[in-house]
Design a protein around this motif. Structure first.
Motif, PDB file in Angstrom:
ATOM      1  N   GLY A   1      24.836  -6.614  -9.556  1.00  0.00           N
ATOM      2  CA  GLY A   1      23.527  -7.159  -9.859  1.00  0.00           C
ATOM      3  C   GLY A   1      22.442  -6.149  -9.548  1.00  0.00           C
ATOM      4  O   GLY A   1      22.660  -5.118  -8.938  1.00  0.00           O
ATOM      5  N   GLN A   2      21.254  -6.471  -9.955  1.00  0.00           N
ATOM      6  CA  GLN A   2      20.118  -5.585  -9.730  1.00  0.00           C
ATOM      7  C   GLN A   2      19.391  -6.021  -8.469  1.00  0.00           C
ATOM      8  O   GLN A   2      19.227  -7.219  -8.223  1.00  0.00           O
ATOM      9  N   ASN A   3      18.929  -5.035  -7.722  1.00  0.00           N
ATOM     10  CA  ASN A   3      18.360  -5.349  -6.427  1.00  0.00           C
ATOM     11  C   ASN A   3      17.290  -4.342  -6.028  1.00  0.00           C
ATOM     12  O   ASN A   3      17.463  -3.141  -6.230  1.00  0.00           O
ATOM     13  N   ILE A   4      16.210  -4.859  -5.482  1.00  0.00           N
ATOM     14  CA  ILE A   4      15.151  -4.027  -4.916  1.00  0.00           C
ATOM     15  C   ILE A   4      14.954  -4.464  -3.477  1.00  0.00           C
ATOM     16  O   ILE A   4      14.737  -5.657  -3.225  1.00  0.00           O
ATOM     17  N   ASP A   5      15.014  -3.517  -2.547  1.00  0.00           N
ATOM     18  CA  ASP A   5      14.836  -3.851  -1.132  1.00  0.00           C
ATOM     19  C   ASP A   5      13.613  -3.149  -0.564  1.00  0.00           C
ATOM     20  O   ASP A   5      13.452  -1.939  -0.747  1.00  0.00           O
ATOM     21  N   GLN A   6      12.810  -3.912   0.134  1.00  0.00           N
ATOM     22  CA  GLN A   6      11.681  -3.340   0.864  1.00  0.00           C
ATOM     23  C   GLN A   6      11.460  -4.193   2.099  1.00  0.00           C
ATOM     24  O   GLN A   6      11.836  -5.369   2.109  1.00  0.00           O
ATOM     25  N   PRO A   7      10.885  -3.614   3.166  1.00  0.00           N
ATOM     26  CA  PRO A   7      10.701  -4.402   4.386  1.00  0.00           C
ATOM     27  C   PRO A   7       9.765  -5.577   4.132  1.00  0.00           C
ATOM     28  O   PRO A   7       8.847  -5.494   3.316  1.00  0.00           O
ATOM     29  N   THR A   8      10.004  -6.639   4.864  1.00  0.00           N
ATOM     30  CA  THR A   8       9.209  -7.850   4.676  1.00  0.00           C
ATOM     31  C   THR A   8       7.783  -7.674   5.184  1.00  0.00           C
ATOM     32  O   THR A   8       6.824  -8.101   4.539  1.00  0.00           O
ATOM     33  N   GLU A   9       7.667  -7.031   6.338  1.00  0.00           N
ATOM     34  CA  GLU A   9       6.347  -6.920   6.965  1.00  0.00           C
ATOM     35  C   GLU A   9       6.257  -5.640   7.788  1.00  0.00           C
ATOM     36  O   GLU A   9       7.263  -5.199   8.364  1.00  0.00           O
ATOM     37  N   MET A  10       5.087  -5.026   7.797  1.00  0.00           N
ATOM     38  CA  MET A  10       4.836  -3.861   8.622  1.00  0.00           C
ATOM     39  C   MET A  10       3.447  -3.991   9.238  1.00  0.00           C
ATOM     40  O   MET A  10       2.547  -4.598   8.626  1.00  0.00           O
ATOM     41  N   THR A  11       3.300  -3.372  10.393  1.00  0.00           N
ATOM     42  CA  THR A  11       2.004  -3.373  11.072  1.00  0.00           C
ATOM     43  C   THR A  11       1.600  -1.938  11.354  1.00  0.00           C
ATOM     44  O   THR A  11       2.445  -1.118  11.731  1.00  0.00           O
ATOM     45  N   ALA A  12       0.328  -1.614  11.147  1.00  0.00           N
ATOM     46  CA  ALA A  12      -0.166  -0.272  11.413  1.00  0.00           C
ATOM     47  C   ALA A  12      -1.599  -0.365  11.924  1.00  0.00           C
ATOM     48  O   ALA A  12      -2.242  -1.419  11.836  1.00  0.00           O
ATOM     49  N   THR A  13      -2.065   0.754  12.447  1.00  0.00           N
ATOM     50  CA  THR A  13      -3.393   0.803  13.058  1.00  0.00           C
ATOM     51  C   THR A  13      -4.401   1.452  12.114  1.00  0.00           C
ATOM     52  O   THR A  13      -4.073   2.417  11.407  1.00  0.00           O
ATOM     53  N   GLU A  14      -5.588   0.945  12.126  1.00  0.00           N
ATOM     54  CA  GLU A  14      -6.674   1.516  11.318  1.00  0.00           C
ATOM     55  C   GLU A  14      -6.789   3.016  11.593  1.00  0.00           C
ATOM     56  O   GLU A  14      -6.732   3.463  12.740  1.00  0.00           O
ATOM     57  N   GLY A  15      -6.896   3.800  10.511  1.00  0.00           N
ATOM     58  CA  GLY A  15      -7.009   5.245  10.635  1.00  0.00           C
ATOM     59  C   GLY A  15      -5.688   5.988  10.637  1.00  0.00           C
ATOM     60  O   GLY A  15      -5.648   7.212  10.463  1.00  0.00           O
ATOM     61  N   ALA A  16      -4.592   5.268  10.801  1.00  0.00           N
ATOM     62  CA  ALA A  16      -3.261   5.890  10.878  1.00  0.00           C
ATOM     63  C   ALA A  16      -2.661   6.059   9.482  1.00  0.00           C
ATOM     64  O   ALA A  16      -3.321   5.837   8.464  1.00  0.00           O
ATOM     65  N   ILE A  17      -1.383   6.460   9.486  1.00  0.00           N
ATOM     66  CA  ILE A  17      -0.610   6.633   8.250  1.00  0.00           C
ATOM     67  C   ILE A  17       0.569   5.660   8.296  1.00  0.00           C
ATOM     68  O   ILE A  17       1.168   5.452   9.356  1.00  0.00           O
ATOM     69  N   VAL A  18       0.892   5.089   7.145  1.00  0.00           N
ATOM     70  CA  VAL A  18       2.054   4.206   7.084  1.00  0.00           C
ATOM     71  C   VAL A  18       2.863   4.518   5.831  1.00  0.00           C
ATOM     72  O   VAL A  18       2.306   4.879   4.798  1.00  0.00           O
ATOM     73  N   GLN A  19       4.169   4.400   5.952  1.00  0.00           N
ATOM     74  CA  GLN A  19       5.080   4.644   4.833  1.00  0.00           C
ATOM     75  C   GLN A  19       5.877   3.376   4.556  1.00  0.00           C
ATOM     76  O   GLN A  19       6.560   2.861   5.446  1.00  0.00           O
ATOM     77  N   ILE A  20       5.797   2.892   3.347  1.00  0.00           N
ATOM     78  CA  ILE A  20       6.519   1.683   2.947  1.00  0.00           C
ATOM     79  C   ILE A  20       7.654   2.113   2.020  1.00  0.00           C
ATOM     80  O   ILE A  20       7.421   2.709   0.971  1.00  0.00           O
ATOM     81  N   ASN A  21       8.872   1.810   2.438  1.00  0.00           N
ATOM     82  CA  ASN A  21      10.049   2.243   1.696  1.00  0.00           C
ATOM     83  C   ASN A  21      10.529   1.193   0.693  1.00  0.00           C
ATOM     84  O   ASN A  21      10.318  -0.012   0.896  1.00  0.00           O
ATOM     85  N   CYS A  22      11.168   1.683  -0.341  1.00  0.00           N
ATOM     86  CA  CYS A  22      11.741   0.815  -1.370  1.00  0.00           C
ATOM     87  C   CYS A  22      13.045   1.453  -1.856  1.00  0.00           C
ATOM     88  O   CYS A  22      13.050   2.621  -2.241  1.00  0.00           O
ATOM     89  N   THR A  23      14.136   0.713  -1.759  1.00  0.00           N
ATOM     90  CA  THR A  23      15.401   1.187  -2.319  1.00  0.00           C
ATOM     91  C   THR A  23      15.808   0.252  -3.451  1.00  0.00           C
ATOM     92  O   THR A  23      15.510  -0.947  -3.413  1.00  0.00           O
ATOM     93  N   TYR A  24      16.479   0.827  -4.424  1.00  0.00           N
ATOM     94  CA  TYR A  24      16.786   0.020  -5.614  1.00  0.00           C
ATOM     95  C   TYR A  24      18.179   0.318  -6.141  1.00  0.00           C
ATOM     96  O   TYR A  24      18.710   1.417  -5.993  1.00  0.00           O
ATOM     97  N   GLN A  25      18.746  -0.701  -6.744  1.00  0.00           N
ATOM     98  CA  GLN A  25      19.993  -0.585  -7.498  1.00  0.00           C
ATOM     99  C   GLN A  25      19.764  -1.350  -8.791  1.00  0.00           C
ATOM    100  O   GLN A  25      19.646  -2.587  -8.770  1.00  0.00           O
ATOM    101  N   THR A  26      19.661  -0.624  -9.880  1.00  0.00           N
ATOM    102  CA  THR A  26      19.345  -1.262 -11.162  1.00  0.00           C
ATOM    103  C   THR A  26      20.239  -0.714 -12.265  1.00  0.00           C
ATOM    104  O   THR A  26      20.846   0.352 -12.125  1.00  0.00           O
TER     105      THR A  26
END
Lengths: 109, 117
Positions: A1-26
């Motif tokens: 089957g086809q699937n996209i995974d990404q974290p449900t929730e992330m927290t970061a601080t104002e002014g910082a950097i954040v990376q949101i990951n996504c993995t897929y099988q399509t």
């Protein structure tokens, strides 16, 4: 089957950097999209990757590795208004979009 | 800018009622879509249309129908609303994004939040 995974929730601080990951099988690949969605509003287009590498657009960048089935969205100099859900979507071989469930990003002062 | 307009932001209907959700786009796009969005789930495609009077089932078409009589208008119909159809409904139009070579991008309407009692 086809699937996209990404974290449900992330927290970061104002002014910082954040990376949101996504993995897929399509079934095939015709591009990967990132959308931003503020609570109660419609998703809005952020970025598009179809070739490997980094696409930069202001404070936001998106990276793609097709061989690894992996992408990330990088947000720099975070602002409170960046608090939103970030949706990853892949266009498959039939040109249909497969959506992840979204990552809720919480920005703290 | 592409504008996709959905007629109702909030609706409350009773079980068994017929519900019409209207969507209009102003950029002459051929492809239009209806999704529903529920917490913890990705966007799920209900129906899409690639031309006037043409429609294709998406992943979850049961309980829904659509109408595309004019290019700019794509309507979603719930023939007999049920409580499990309480959801956010998003209409989208697909077209070239200015400055993005080779990409067709979905532009969404503001959404219609339907509650079925």
């Amino acid at each position: 089957g086809q699937n996209i995974d990404q974290p449900t929730e992330m927290t970061a601080t104002e002014g910082a950097i954040v990376q949101i990951n996504c993995t897929y099988q399509t079934s095939g690949f015709n591009g990967l999209f990132w959308y931003q969605q503020h609570a109660g509003e419609a998703p809005t287009f952020l970025s598009y990757n179809v070739l490997d590498g980094l696409e930069e657009k202001g404070r936001f960048s998106s990276f793609l590795s097709r061989s690894k089935g992996y992408s990330y969205l990088l947000l720099k100099e975070l602002q409170m208004k960046d608090s939103a859900s970030y949706l990853c979507a892949v266009m498959d071989s039939n040109y249909q979009l497969i959506w992840g469930a979204g990552t809720k990003l919480i920005i703290k002062p | 800018d592409v504008k996709v307009t959905q007629s109702s932001r909030y609706l409350v209907k009773r079980t068994g009622e017929k519900v019409f959700l209207e969507c209009v786009q102003d950029m002459d796009h051929e492809n239009m879509f209806w999704y529903r969005q529920d917490p913890g789930l990705g966007l799920r495609l209900i129906y899409f249309s690639y031309d006037v009077k043409m429609k294709e089932k998406g992943d979850i078409p049961e309980g829904y129908s659509v109408s595309r009589e004019k290019k700019e208008r794509f309507s979603l119909i719930l023939e007999s609303a049920s409580t499990n159809q309480t959801s956010m409904y998003l209409c989208a139009s697909l077209g070239a994004e200015q400055g993005i070579s080779g990409a067709n991008v979905l532009t969404f309407g503001a959404g219609s939040r339907l509650t079925v009692l």
